[in-house]
Enzyme design. Structure first.
Site, mmCIF file in Angstrom:
data_model
loop_
_atom_site.group_PDB
_atom_site.id
_atom_site.type_symbol
_atom_site.label_atom_id
_atom_site.label_comp_id
_atom_site.label_asym_id
_atom_site.label_seq_id
_atom_site.Cartn_x
_atom_site.Cartn_y
_atom_site.Cartn_z
ATOM 1 C CE LYS A 53 -3.519 -2.691 2.327
ATOM 2 N NZ LYS A 53 -4.103 -3.143 3.595
ATOM 3 C CD GLN A 97 -3.101 -4.850 6.873
ATOM 4 O OE1 GLN A 97 -3.087 -3.822 6.205
ATOM 5 N NE2 GLN A 97 -3.657 -5.974 6.449
ATOM 6 C CG ASP A 120 -9.445 -1.207 5.360
ATOM 7 O OD1 ASP A 120 -9.013 -1.368 4.200
ATOM 8 O OD2 ASP A 120 -8.781 -1.456 6.381
#
Ligand code: NAP
Length: 281
Positions: A53, A97, A120
């Site tokens: 990312k 994460q 997300d």
């Protein structure tokens, strides 16, 4: 033999668009879209996802900040860090994460991220907006799958879709996006009685179970669209949830692993960061 869908090419095209939008936003407002990733005691796979990312941000002119916290970080400390990122006007997107270490309540962490920065798309507010088809930030992997489907130029309305997997990250939000496209959607899971039968009736199969070669090639209806979300490390390398070679013999379209849904998921994340930055002023 199926047409192979090139996820890297599709992903690069989205990243090109993200980059143009980021440049235009910076020219208009001085804002550089910025993603903050929070990693707690990251295992190897999580670190590699976050690096991926970061690299994509670098390539597209976005800024990224990574907070590597030790595995000993308490839930309260993590929530404080997220709160600080929520209040930081230079940060537009936040990802915590997953997986998080045992002892940290994932629900609390997901809900602690401001919905406006939840790139997300996991926050209950964004999932609610998704159900209501009312905007918000859409989860990246389901968005990636739909981007592939929308780009095929195949009429989907009324066709049967089977999604294997019902997680909040992939299966459930995806089923909602497929319904929005007027597909007739069946969501399968570990208690589904006849997975082979369900898959064999599907015009669109999305495999998101995390089980190598779970979907057998012989189950695939001739001409079906097969999208493999699964990523399973094996001694022979990364493989998907679909028995690729045999499925490709029967499918009309198929995604490979690697090089299918993965690169598009990252591109969708960055698209969400630019979207969040564009609505932040
Ligand atoms: P997850 O939270 O573990 O959920 C897996 C789902 O699959 C569950 O609903 C489970 O059913 C179902 N399942 C597992 N084994 C099954 C079986 N034998 N038959 C039928 N259903 C079965 O996983 P996830 O986070 O959704 O991820 C799924 C896969 O996608 C993983 O390989 C992950 O690495 C991959 N992934 C890839 C990307 C990408 O960008 N390419 C992004 C996200 C995830 P139950 O609910 O009954 O347990």
């Amino acid at each position: 033999m199926a047409v192979l869908i090139d996820g890297r090419k599709l992903g690069n095209s989205i990243l090109g668009d993200v980059s143009e939008r980021a440049v235009a936003l910076a020219a208009r407002t001085g804002i550089v879209p910025t993603l903050a990733a929070v990693l707690v005691g990251g295992d190897g796979a999580s670190v590699s996802y976050v690096r991926q990312k970061e690299r994509a941000c670098e390539r597209t002119g976005l800024r990224s900040v990574t907070l590597m916290l030790p595995a000993s970080t308490s839930e309260a400390e993590l929530l404080e860090r997220i709160d600080a990122l929520n209040r930081d006007s230079a940060i537009h997107g936040i990802i915590a994460q997953l997986p998080l270490p045992a002892g940290i309540d994932v629900e609390k962490v997901v809900s602690a991220v401001s919905p406006a920065k939840d790139v997300d798309g996991f926050h209950p507010v964004n999932l609610g907006l998704l159900m209501r088809n009312a905007g918000g930030l859409v989860p990246c992997t389901p968005a990636a799958v739909c981007h592939i489907l929308d780009g095929l130029g195949v009429s989907l309305a009324g066709k049967r879709a089977v999604v294997v997997g019902r997680s909040l990250v992939v299966g459930r939000p995806l089923s909602c996006l497929l319904l929005r496209r007027d597909l007739t959607v069946t969501v399968c899971h570990t208690l589904t009685e006849d997975l082979a039968g369900e898959v064999s009736r599907a015009d669109v199969v999305v495999a998101a179970a995390g089980r190598a070669a779970l979907v057998r090639g012989e189950w695939v209806k001739p001409g079906a669209i097969v999208i493999d979300v699964g990523t399973n490390p094996t001694p022979a390398g990364l493989v998907g949830d679909v028995e690729f070679a045999a499925a490709a013999e029967r499918a009309g379209y198929i995604t490979p692993v690697p090089g299918g849904v993965g690169p598009l998921t990252v591109a969708m994340l960055l698209r969400n960061v630019v979207k969040a930055a564009s609505t932040s002023f």
